[in-house]
Write an enzyme that holds these catalytic residues in place. Structure first.
Site, mmCIF file in Angstrom:
data_model
loop_
_atom_site.group_PDB
_atom_site.id
_atom_site.type_symbol
_atom_site.label_atom_id
_atom_site.label_comp_id
_atom_site.label_asym_id
_atom_site.label_seq_id
_atom_site.Cartn_x
_atom_site.Cartn_y
_atom_site.Cartn_z
ATOM 1 N N LYS A 228 21.178 -3.700 123.924
ATOM 2 C CA LYS A 228 19.795 -3.334 123.630
ATOM 3 C C LYS A 228 19.299 -2.225 124.565
ATOM 4 C CE LYS A 228 18.847 -6.260 120.235
ATOM 5 N NZ LYS A 228 17.965 -7.401 120.358
ATOM 6 N N ARG B 187 24.478 -13.975 121.122
ATOM 7 C CA ARG B 187 24.844 -13.061 120.030
ATOM 8 C C ARG B 187 25.233 -11.704 120.614
ATOM 9 N NH1 ARG B 187 22.028 -9.529 116.552
ATOM 10 N NH2 ARG B 187 22.735 -9.604 114.381
#
Length: 358
Positions: free
Chosen positions: A297, A332
Site C-alpha cells: 500500500k 492478505r
C-alpha cells in the site's frame, strides 16, 4: 449515544508461564497480554484512557465491557471453506490474485484465466491458505466495473482454482458477482464495501451461506483519498464495523461467519493507517476474526522515499508481522512465499516462548 468503554489489549508478553491470573490469551491464538487500555467514549468521541492490569479487569466490567472481554478471550472458530478447514488460532495468509487491467500493484499481469489460475495455484503451493480473486480494482481513483465484465474475469479463474482444491474467496462488492462466484466454487466473499454498495449483497451472502469479510471504507474508490478526515480514526472505525456486523447478522449471516477488516488505505491517510495498525488489537473485542490488507500500500511508499509498489516487499512484511503480533488471523498479501516464510519465523519465536521450561 451513551457513554461506554472499549477494551484494547496491550502489554503483550512472550509467555503465560509463571503469570497465572496476570495475563490473558488473545482470541484463542498465540498472543498473550497483561494490560488493557480502557478507552472511554461519549457520542463516538474518546474522552479518557486508562491502563489496567489483567488482574484488576474483571472486577471493573459492566455488561457491555463483559461482552467485549468474553470476545477478547474466546477462541475463533475455524473457517470451513468447502472441504478445507482454515484454523484461526494462528495467522493465515490470503494471496491476492487480481484479474484486472488496472490494479495498483499488479494490474494486467495475467493475460488469461489459465495464467491467473496457475499463479493462484502457485500461491496455494507456497502456503497461502486462501486465494482472493478480484475482478474490479478498488485502488484510489478507480472507476466502477460493469458486473458482466467482472463476472467474466473472475468466474473462469475461480472455477479452475476451486476445481484444483484451493480455498477461494471472491473480492467483490456486487451481489450478482457474488452469486456467480459462489456458483463457480468461491467459498468466501470479501466485500470492501461491507455490504453497503449493493443493497442486495447482504441477503445474497446470507443465502450463499459462506463466510464474509466486512471491510471499513469511507467514500467511493474514485474519491476516497480526497482529504479523508476523522476525529478519532480507531474509535470511528470500531463503531462503524460494530454497526456493519449487526446489519449482517440482521440479514441472516451468522456471527461465526463474519470477518472484519479495518480497511487499511480505504479513505485513510498515512497517519490514519498507522494509528489503526498501532491499535489493531482493539478490534478483537468485536468477537470476529480480523483480516488485514496492507501489502504494497501507498503508506509503505510514503515511509520509504516514495518506493514504487513493486519495491515495497520489506514494508509489507513489516506490516504483516505487526498484524501477527496483535493477533490478526488473516493477512492478505501479494508476496505469498516471502510472507509465509516471515510468519513461519514469527511462529518459531512463539512456539519457543510457549514451550514450558523443564
Amino acid at each position: 449515544m451513551a457513554t461506554r468503554t472499549l477494551l484494547r489489549p496491550t502489554g503483550f508478553v512472550d509467555s503465560p508461564f509463571g503469570h497465572d491470573g496476570k495475563v490473558a490469551r488473545l482470541a484463542g491464538g498465540l498472543n498473550f497480554f497483561a494490560m488493557v487500555e480502557l478507552i472511554s467514549i461519549h457520542n463516538g468521541r474518546r474522552t479518557a484512557t486508562e491502563l489496567a492490569p489483567i488482574a484488576d479487569i474483571e472486577s471493573r466490567l459492566d455488561d457491555d465491557m463483559a461482552g467485549q472481554w468474553a470476545a477478547l478471550t474466546s477462541a475463533r472458530a475455524p473457517l470451513q471453506l468447502g472441504g478445507r478447514t482454515i484454523r484461526l488460532d494462528q495467522p493465515q495468509v490470503m494471496g491476492i490474485l487480481n484479474v484486472t487491467p488496472d490494479s495498483f500493484s499488479d494490474g494486467g499481469r495475467f493475460a488469461d484465466a489459465a495464467e491467473a489460475a496457475a499463479a493462484g495455484a502457485d500461491m496455494a503451493g507456497a502456503g497461502a491458505a486462501i486465494i482472493d480473486v478480484g475482478g474490479e480494482s478498488t485502488r484510489p481513483g478507480a472507476q466502477t466495473v460493469w458486473e458482466g465484465d467482472e463476472i467474466a474475469r473472475v468466474v473462469p479463474v475461480i472455477r479452475q482454482l476451486a476445481g484444483g482444491g484451493a480455498a477461494v474467496s471472491v473480492d467483490t462488492r456486487k451481489a450478482d458477482v457474488m452469486t456467480a462466484a459462489v456458483q463457480a466454487g468461491a467459498q468466501l466473499i470479501n466485500d470492501v464495501s461491507a455490504q453497503t454498495y449493493d443493497p442486495r449483497s447482504a441477503e445474497t451472502a446470507a443465502a450463499a451461506g459462506v463466510p464474509v469479510v466486512l471491510m471499513h471504507h469511507r467514500g467511493d474508490p474514485a474519491t476516497m483519498q480526497d482529504d479523508p478526515r476523522y476525529a478519532d480514526v480507531l474509535v470511528e472505525v470500531y463503531l462503524w464495523l460494530e454497526e456493519r456486523i449487526a446489519a449482517a447478522e440482521a440479514a441472516g449471516i451468522a456471527r461465526n461467519k463474519i470477518l472484519i477488516d479495518p480497511g487499511f488505505g480505504f479513505g485513510k491517510n498515512v497517519g490514519h493507517n498507522l494509528e489503526l495498525m498501532n491499535g489493531l488489537a482493539l478490534f478483537h473485542s468485536l468477537g470476529c476474526p480480523i483480516a488485514l490488507g496492507a501489502s504494497r500500500k501507498r503508506t509503505i511508499g510514503a515511509l520509504s522515499n516514495e518506493a514504487p509498489a513493486d519495491q515495497r516487499l520489506a514494508g509489507s512484511l513489516a506490516f504483516a508481522l505487526k498484524a501477527a503480533e496483535q493477533g490478526a488471523q488473516v493477512i492478505r498479501v501479494h508476496d505469498v512465499p516471502e510472507t509465509v516464510q516471515a510468519l513461519k519465523v514469527w511462529r518459531g519465536f512463539r512456539d519457543q516462548a510457549l514451550t514450558p521450561r523443564v
